[in-house]
Design an enzyme around this catalytic site. Structure first.
Site, PDB file in Angstrom:
ATOM      1  N   CYS A  73      -1.797   5.727  -1.592  1.00  0.00           N
ATOM      2  CA  CYS A  73      -3.100   5.938  -0.966  1.00  0.00           C
ATOM      3  C   CYS A  73      -4.109   5.027  -1.643  1.00  0.00           C
ATOM      4  O   CYS A  73      -3.750   4.181  -2.462  1.00  0.00           O
ATOM      5  CB  CYS A  73      -3.525   7.406  -1.048  1.00  0.00           C
ATOM      6  SG  CYS A  73      -3.952   7.957  -2.709  1.00  0.00           S
ATOM      7  N   ALA A  74      -5.374   5.198  -1.333  1.00  0.00           N
ATOM      8  CA  ALA A  74      -6.398   4.279  -1.842  1.00  0.00           C
ATOM      9  C   ALA A  74      -6.656   4.466  -3.330  1.00  0.00           C
ATOM     10  O   ALA A  74      -6.731   3.497  -4.090  1.00  0.00           O
ATOM     11  CB  ALA A  74      -7.692   4.445  -1.054  1.00  0.00           C
TER      12      ALA A  74
END
Length: 375
Positions: A73-74
């Site tokens: 994910c980020a």
């Protein structure tokens, strides 16, 4: 089952070793399509995190049982949550420590060569961003070229090599990443070099790179000789090192050439770009090893993770060096260009010293792939 973290360094080793990895990327689809972790034997599945809030049962049939599984994910948090959900369903999974922000910043040093009189040349591969920077070490001194803003990595590396950083150089005023050159020079009392043609708006002191400059490293015969090579910017400067290596900046890459439009001057600079590539570089030895400041895809990496090719090979294989018609060349480098780098105007202003932003803002500005090339 177990959930473990996997570092950017570990993933980089898997890319360089061409290992298999299944990646479940839970970022938004637009972010995933714009930029993802790529390896020659990596498999990808993009399911946004918000689509998994009610559980992961519906995607279990898409997750292989015979490969390592990494959730991405980020920033890290969402991938941990999804990894734990998969673990509850009986899977062994890992998540990317620090998320794509950490991936964007990791640097892998790769030794390129032993130089004359005992010197060494290292390439720092910023695998998630496609940036390449360099350190030359000789007789207890070091020079750094096109450094990233992660300055501690270079300083620590030089300290481990018992080398004092005496020179820091940028091949041009960068628009895709924030240079750490000026900061390293300040921290180490080194001389910072930049072409005056790129420095008309900078707010700090520097030494001007001029065509034919010779910058000695240590007391040996190793030298960096500046070669004025405009086209990507008006001040772009290549370096010939040890009569064996051509550090081409963002003018020439392995499978592409530099774009001339990041300062809004494409029509004005396209002629300079062709002059550099088709005349100045043609006068150089084809045995020179080209070391660019970027790569576009992992397929450009050599077996040891380095990025380089001989100039003669590029004259034969790089499409951008084989466009005979000048009008076709002009169209190639001015039309249908890829999107410009994220926050490139603000990055240019940072590199001019006009603005000073906090660390988290700088990280956000650099998120995404490099976009310095025309293919």
């Amino acid at each position: 089952m177990t959930v473990i973290s996997m570092s950017a360094e570990e993933i980089t080793k898997k890319i360089m070793n061409k290992e298999e990895l299944f990646m479940l990327d839970v970022r938004n689809t637009d972010d995933y399509n714009d930029w993802k972790i790529e390896g020659l034997n990596f498999e990808h599945l993009n399911i946004p995190y918000f689509d998994l809030l009610d559980g992961v049962e519906d995607i279990l049939h898409n997750i292989p049982s015979n490969k390592e599984v990494l959730v991405v994910c980020a920033k890290e948090g969402s991938s941990i949550m999804v990894a734990e959900m998969l673990s509850d369903e009986g899977l062994d999974v890992a998540y990317l420590a620090g998320g794509m922000k950490e991936w964007s910043e990791y640097l892998e040093p790769v030794k390129i060569a032993e130089l004359k009189n005992g010197g060494e040349l290292y390439q720092f591969v910023r695998i998630g961003k496609g940036c390449l920077s360099y350190m030359i070490i000789s007789n207890g001194e070091a020079a750094i070229i096109d450094s990233t803003r992660m300055t501690d990595i270079y300083i620590d590396f030089a300290n481990k090599k018992n080398a004092k950083i005496t020179h820091v150089l940028d091949t041009h005023l960068h628009a895709d990443h924030i240079s750490g050159g000026r900061k390293i020079a300040e921290l180490t009392d080194a001389t910072y070099w930049l072409s005056s043609k790129d420095a008309s708006d900078v707010t700090f002191e520097y030494r001007s790179l001029e065509d034919g400059n010779k910058i000695m490293i240590g007391e040996s015969s190793i030298s960096i000789e500046a070669l004025y090579s405009p086209g990507h910017t008006i001040g772009s400067t290549s370096f010939v090192v040890d009569d064996s290596f051509l550090l081409s900046g963002d003018i020439l890459f392995i499978d592409s050439i530099g774009r001339p439009d990041l300062a809004g001057m494409a029509e004005d600079w396209v002629g300079d770009l062709r002059e550099t590539l088709y005349k100045k570089y043609r006068n150089l030895s084809t045995e020179l090893i080209v070391l660019p400041s970027h790569f576009m895809v992992v397929g450009e990496l050599n077996e040891d993770g380095s990025v380089y090719k001989k100039l003669g090979y590029l004259f034969a294989e790089n499409h951008g060096l084989n466009i005979e018609d000048e009008n076709e060349f002009r169209r190639t480098v001015t039309e249908n260009l890829p999107p410009q780098p994220n926050s490139y105007q603000e990055i240019r202003e940072m590199n001019m010293g006009k603005i000073d932003l906090d660390e988290e803002t700088q990280r956000e500005m650099e998120i995404g792939p490099n976009r310095c090339a025309v293919r």
